[in-house]
Design a protein around this motif. Sequence first.
Motif, PDB file in Angstrom:
ATOM      1  N   ARG A 120       0.826  -1.204   0.000  1.00 16.30           N
ATOM      2  CA  ARG A 120       0.000   0.000   0.000  1.00 16.30           C
ATOM      3  C   ARG A 120       0.863   1.257   0.000  1.00 16.30           C
ATOM      4  NH1 ARG A 120      -2.105   3.396   3.929  1.00 16.30           N
ATOM      5  NH2 ARG A 120      -4.093   4.395   3.400  1.00 16.30           N
TER       6      ARG A 120
ATOM      7  N   ARG B 272       0.732   3.978  -2.766  1.00 17.41           N
ATOM      8  CA  ARG B 272       0.463   5.367  -2.439  1.00 17.41           C
ATOM      9  C   ARG B 272       1.405   6.292  -3.211  1.00 17.41           C
ATOM     10  NH1 ARG B 272      -1.103   8.449   2.158  1.00 17.41           N
ATOM     11  NH2 ARG B 272       0.870   8.630   3.234  1.00 17.41           N
ATOM     12  N   SER B 273       2.650   5.862  -3.347  1.00 16.61           N
ATOM     13  CA  SER B 273       3.623   6.691  -4.051  1.00 16.61           C
ATOM     14  C   SER B 273       3.324   6.780  -5.539  1.00 16.61           C
ATOM     15  CB  SER B 273       5.039   6.139  -3.861  1.00 16.61           C
ATOM     16  OG  SER B 273       5.412   6.256  -2.518  1.00 16.61           O
TER      17      SER B 273
ATOM     18  N   ARG C 154       0.237   6.325  -6.840  1.00 17.62           N
ATOM     19  CA  ARG C 154      -1.211   6.292  -6.935  1.00 17.62           C
ATOM     20  C   ARG C 154      -1.704   7.025  -8.177  1.00 17.62           C
ATOM     21  NH1 ARG C 154      -4.409   8.162  -1.678  1.00 17.62           N
ATOM     22  NH2 ARG C 154      -6.408   8.634  -2.639  1.00 17.62           N
ATOM     23  N   HIS C 155      -0.947   8.000  -8.639  1.00 15.35           N
ATOM     24  CA  HIS C 155      -1.382   8.732  -9.836  1.00 15.35           C
ATOM     25  C   HIS C 155      -1.073   7.954 -11.100  1.00 15.35           C
ATOM     26  CE1 HIS C 155       2.842   9.539  -9.511  1.00 15.35           C
ATOM     27  NE2 HIS C 155       2.867  10.237 -10.620  1.00 15.35           N
TER      28      HIS C 155
ATOM     29  N   THR D  29      -7.430   3.627 -10.338  1.00  9.19           N
ATOM     30  CA  THR D  29      -8.153   3.871  -9.092  1.00  9.19           C
ATOM     31  C   THR D  29      -8.650   2.551  -8.499  1.00  9.19           C
ATOM     32  OG1 THR D  29      -8.884   5.962 -10.000  1.00  9.19           O
ATOM     33  CG2 THR D  29     -10.040   5.191  -8.060  1.00  9.19           C
TER      34      THR D  29
ATOM     35  N   TRP E 230      -5.876   0.865  -6.605  1.00  5.83           N
ATOM     36  CA  TRP E 230      -5.622   1.532  -5.325  1.00  5.83           C
ATOM     37  C   TRP E 230      -6.715   1.232  -4.309  1.00  5.83           C
ATOM     38  CZ3 TRP E 230      -2.851   3.494  -1.691  1.00  5.83           C
ATOM     39  CH2 TRP E 230      -3.476   4.232  -0.703  1.00  5.83           C
ATOM     40  N   THR E 231      -7.956   1.362  -4.738  1.00  2.56           N
ATOM     41  CA  THR E 231      -9.068   1.183  -3.812  1.00  2.56           C
ATOM     42  C   THR E 231      -9.048  -0.216  -3.205  1.00  2.56           C
ATOM     43  OG1 THR E 231     -10.353   2.677  -5.185  1.00  2.56           O
ATOM     44  CG2 THR E 231     -11.561   1.408  -3.566  1.00  2.56           C
TER      45      THR E 231
ATOM     46  N   ASN F 209      -6.237  -0.528  -0.719  1.00  2.00           N
ATOM     47  CA  ASN F 209      -6.572   0.289   0.440  1.00  2.00           C
ATOM     48  C   ASN F 209      -7.577  -0.431   1.342  1.00  2.00           C
ATOM     49  OD1 ASN F 209      -6.278   2.779   1.852  1.00  2.00           O
ATOM     50  ND2 ASN F 209      -8.299   3.399   1.103  1.00  2.00           N
TER      51      ASN F 209
ATOM     52  N   LEU G 176     -11.833   4.825  -1.026  1.00  3.06           N
ATOM     53  CA  LEU G 176     -11.064   5.442  -2.096  1.00  3.06           C
ATOM     54  C   LEU G 176      -9.785   6.067  -1.564  1.00  3.06           C
ATOM     55  CD1 LEU G 176     -13.955   7.118  -4.096  1.00  3.06           C
ATOM     56  CD2 LEU G 176     -12.338   5.464  -5.016  1.00  3.06           C
ATOM     57  N   GLY G 177      -9.686   6.151  -0.243  1.00  2.00           N
ATOM     58  CA  GLY G 177      -8.494   6.746   0.340  1.00  2.00           C
ATOM     59  C   GLY G 177      -8.454   8.242   0.130  1.00  2.00           C
ATOM     60  N   ILE G 178      -9.625   8.870   0.104  1.00  2.00           N
ATOM     61  CA  ILE G 178      -9.660  10.326  -0.023  1.00  2.00           C
ATOM     62  C   ILE G 178      -9.538  10.885   1.377  1.00  2.00           C
ATOM     63  CG2 ILE G 178     -11.006  12.291  -0.863  1.00  2.00           C
ATOM     64  CD1 ILE G 178     -12.213  10.326  -2.879  1.00  2.00           C
TER      65      ILE G 178
ATOM     66  N   THR H 207      -3.750  12.528   6.099  1.00  2.00           N
ATOM     67  CA  THR H 207      -3.099  11.580   6.967  1.00  2.00           C
ATOM     68  C   THR H 207      -2.520  12.271   8.193  1.00  2.00           C
ATOM     69  OG1 THR H 207      -2.527  10.383   4.986  1.00  2.00           O
ATOM     70  CG2 THR H 207      -1.423   9.712   6.990  1.00  2.00           C
TER      71      THR H 207
ATOM     72  N   ASP I 260      -5.434   7.570   8.832  1.00  2.00           N
ATOM     73  CA  ASP I 260      -6.074   8.235   7.710  1.00  2.00           C
ATOM     74  C   ASP I 260      -7.449   8.717   8.132  1.00  2.00           C
ATOM     75  OD1 ASP I 260      -4.016   7.918   5.934  1.00  2.00           O
ATOM     76  OD2 ASP I 260      -4.652   5.901   5.377  1.00  2.00           O
TER      77      ASP I 260
ATOM     78  N   ILE J  30       4.915  11.267   0.670  1.00  2.00           N
ATOM     79  CA  ILE J  30       3.725  10.612   1.210  1.00  2.00           C
ATOM     80  C   ILE J  30       3.455  10.959   2.667  1.00  2.00           C
ATOM     81  CG2 ILE J  30       3.815   8.659  -0.397  1.00  2.00           C
ATOM     82  CD1 ILE J  30       4.959   6.978   1.810  1.00  2.00           C
ATOM     83  N   PHE J  31       4.405  11.580   3.342  1.00  2.00           N
ATOM     84  CA  PHE J  31       4.136  11.924   4.735  1.00  2.00           C
ATOM     85  C   PHE J  31       3.427  13.259   4.871  1.00  2.00           C
ATOM     86  CE2 PHE J  31       7.590   8.877   4.944  1.00  2.00           C
ATOM     87  CZ  PHE J  31       7.022   7.969   5.820  1.00  2.00           C
TER      88      PHE J  31
ATOM     89  N   TYR K 279      -0.948  14.895   0.797  1.00  2.00           N
ATOM     90  CA  TYR K 279      -0.422  14.032  -0.273  1.00  2.00           C
ATOM     91  C   TYR K 279      -1.528  13.546  -1.203  1.00  2.00           C
ATOM     92  CZ  TYR K 279       2.158  10.444  -2.721  1.00  2.00           C
ATOM     93  OH  TYR K 279       2.725   9.686  -3.711  1.00  2.00           O
ATOM     94  N   PHE K 280      -2.693  13.263  -0.621  1.00  2.00           N
ATOM     95  CA  PHE K 280      -3.781  12.814  -1.489  1.00  2.00           C
ATOM     96  C   PHE K 280      -4.054  13.823  -2.599  1.00  2.00           C
ATOM     97  CE2 PHE K 280      -8.180  13.487  -2.680  1.00  2.00           C
ATOM     98  CZ  PHE K 280      -8.337  12.369  -3.486  1.00  2.00           C
TER      99      PHE K 280
ATOM    100  N   VAL L 208      -1.418  13.698  -5.356  1.00  2.00           N
ATOM    101  CA  VAL L 208      -1.692  12.546  -6.225  1.00  2.00           C
ATOM    102  C   VAL L 208      -2.837  12.868  -7.175  1.00  2.00           C
ATOM    103  CG1 VAL L 208      -2.658  10.217  -6.258  1.00  2.00           C
ATOM    104  CG2 VAL L 208      -0.931  10.831  -4.557  1.00  2.00           C
TER     105      VAL L 208
ATOM    106  N   ALA M 286      -1.839  15.418  -9.894  1.00  2.00           N
ATOM    107  CA  ALA M 286      -0.921  14.831 -10.874  1.00  2.00           C
ATOM    108  C   ALA M 286      -1.690  13.893 -11.799  1.00  2.00           C
ATOM    109  CB  ALA M 286       0.204  14.081 -10.164  1.00  2.00           C
ATOM    110  N   ARG M 287      -2.605  13.141 -11.231  1.00  2.00           N
ATOM    111  CA  ARG M 287      -3.384  12.196 -12.018  1.00  2.00           C
ATOM    112  C   ARG M 287      -4.332  12.928 -12.965  1.00  2.00           C
ATOM    113  NH1 ARG M 287      -6.486   8.683  -8.129  1.00  2.00           N
ATOM    114  NH2 ARG M 287      -8.048  10.274  -8.465  1.00  2.00           N
TER     115      ARG M 287
END
Lengths: 318, 490
Positions: A93, A97-98, A100-101, A105, A108-109, A112, B67-69, B72, B81, B243-244, B248-249, B252, B255-256
């Motif tokens: 994970r 995360r690094s 993730r882009h 999706t 990732w989901t 996660n 979705l990890g939105i 952190t 999270d 990521i720390f 960070y979300f 990401v 960038a995406r």
Amino acid sequence: MKNNLLARFAENIFWLARYMERAENLARILEVTGAHSRDDQGHQDWTAILEMNADMERFREHHRRVTVRSAARFYVLDQDNPTSIVFAVMMARENARSVRHLISTEMWTQINMLHARLKELGGRDIVPTRLAGLCGDIKEACQAHTGITEGTLYQDEGWSFYWMGKAIERADQTSRLVDIGHRRATLSGHAFDSLALESHWTVMLHSAAGYQAFCRTHRVRMHPSEVLDFLLLGRRFPRSIATCLDEAHAFMARLRDLHGVDVERAGLPLLDGLKARLIATRLEDVVNGGLHDFIDDVQRQLTAFTSELARSVFGHDF
Amino acid sequence: MSQRTRLLADYDPQGFYCELLGAPEECGRSNSRQASSIGTIIGRLDRLNLKTLRRRARDAERELFNLGITFTVYSESQSIDRILPFDVLPRILSAEDWRTVETGVKQRIAALNLFLHDIYHGQKALKDGVVPRELVLGNENFRPEMVGVDLPGGTYVHIGGIDIVRDVDGRFKVLEDNARTPSGVSYVLENRQLMLRTFPDLVDRVALRRVNDYGLRLHQALAEVAPDGAGGEACVVLLSPGIFNSAYFEHVFLAREMGIPLVEGRDLFVEEDRVFMKTVTGPQRVDVIYRRISDAFLDPDVFNPKSVLGVRGLMRAYARGNVTLANAVGTGVADDKAVYAYMPRLIRYFLDEEPILDNVDTHICAEPEGLAYTLDHLKDLVVKPVGESGGYGVLIGPRAKAADIVKRRRELKADPANYIAQPMVRLSVCPTLTAEGIEARHVDLRPYAVTGRDTWVLPGGLTRVALTKGSLVVNSSQGGGSKDTWVLEK
């Protein structure tokens, strides 16, 4: 516009694949061991796994006796144990995360959610009656990950690094299985009882998800050298070391041909050398002595390959 | 008529301007508002029952988590999270209201860019006495390294976030300018996605302005300000602390959405005053960096020497015009709370226009009459330290304890330049789902402006909501949540 893959991300994707593969293999080993180790010799099977992963010392820090419960706690729940399932998924994970882009999706989901689920697990979930079921579920989640990746990951450089990571990890895991099986046979008091030995080979094949395929292509009685041949060189068996090396080679070639990565520098010769060594080895000989050293050597070569990749492609040497 | 209880039956805006129902005197009466699309949506909301709403809210929260939105929170090697609490009742802006916000924000961004160019070039505004010299030159966010540096398009604030509130009379007022790295836009896009999935029935055949082309617009704007030598297609990257970082979300996400590499300082290096990133096939030239790390960490050669987040030599490449940074270095002067107070004057000075969006009345304690007024009216004012963000150090006079007022009075006398004072704005409210039911909670609005050669404003923006009853603090660090913000086409 063309954006080349960042070196660090290539490494993250490579390790994402490896950690998920590692979690799957471990889950399968625990599932099979959990199911086959109900007799009074059971603790020996867990001991073999602990010794194989060089975990005995760390294990002893927290557990007095090797039992199903303590081993399961160590290998499923223990977040501080770098060889546990929860740790592997956590690392997968973090790598995901690094990047993730760059990954889908859906990939990732799913990771996660798997991670969140594993973090919630407690002692109740790993009691002996539930362990095999839980490990089966985890294994399936890892396989779902593979399927989602196959179906959704964009097929750029990252994709090649992903599948290469998976192939390398599979080769490594299969070599470990062979070693575990060998150790179990050695630890067993009935080492020279051929029926007892055979049950060890059976467990080994189950742990590699190769039992049925083996039975389809081999005679009823198991000859160690045949099992070894199947796991190391078996064509068409997706987890045999030779198949994995062939795949890794194909992905390296793709990186060279489509994306201009300098793979000659990046350890391709090491992969090919290892394959040639495998083919040249007389398995009859190593079964009768020196199997552990032989496997040890395979693992060293795989590690050397990864280091070479890290140095020349993942930017450790830039 | 149905006998079921209507969702908004017991809702009471408590005398505040309501983002859904309008001015206090209009609430509950039929008016032009209710005949429009807003009326349609209100009607649909009203027909939902509380149980359904709660179930959908739970589904939405679970989806956000899966979705990890999340942002952190790191503590003792454990990462936790958290999702930004999301309220499912949307905030709705009419087309007309939005026109005011949009033109006002564009005007403000234009003035900010001209002001920033001026302070790093001719300093006319300082010479003409529009802004006190020491406020700018003595500001810790003023970067002498930027003096004389020319930027493509004269753009400093490529991404601007203007915090706006609405007073009891429904008028928009600017509370704060964010000219450094305004965050939160990912929530705007994700909230919309979530609303469309959870409440498809609510938006059926209602024309909402879309938000999903933000990434495309941002990418275009950033490519527009690439250095001249970049050639056909500029290489744009997003620089994150990694990521720390709690945001960070969002890094990401952006960038995406733009389809660009998300890099960290260690992925970049500078050679012969040009910036490169390390790829699997070797170094690749970088033209534009959307950086989400602050000035101080950009380049250890120039700023904080201990920083490992940045890139050695980056400032030299920047000064030579070989790379564009967004936002520009040194924009922090413009989002200083003390400089903020001068924005209406700066708009008149640089653009020769009246401000479309007013400031909240602001007393500058650095000025004698501002200090005198503040000391005389402490009980009625909100007093803010100019250097803090996230709502810290704010004294809300009408609600403060006597001891806190005494303490602030002492602080004001000791260091008046560190403070501004504003009347307490009676922030507008929005119906919000709470444990008690549907209740009024205060909201603000942060529209996002993207500037390359021109400025574009994302229709809507981040509506933050103070989830605690009666609270005016909407910051996520202090328990605020967010709402989807709908701008109607017409």
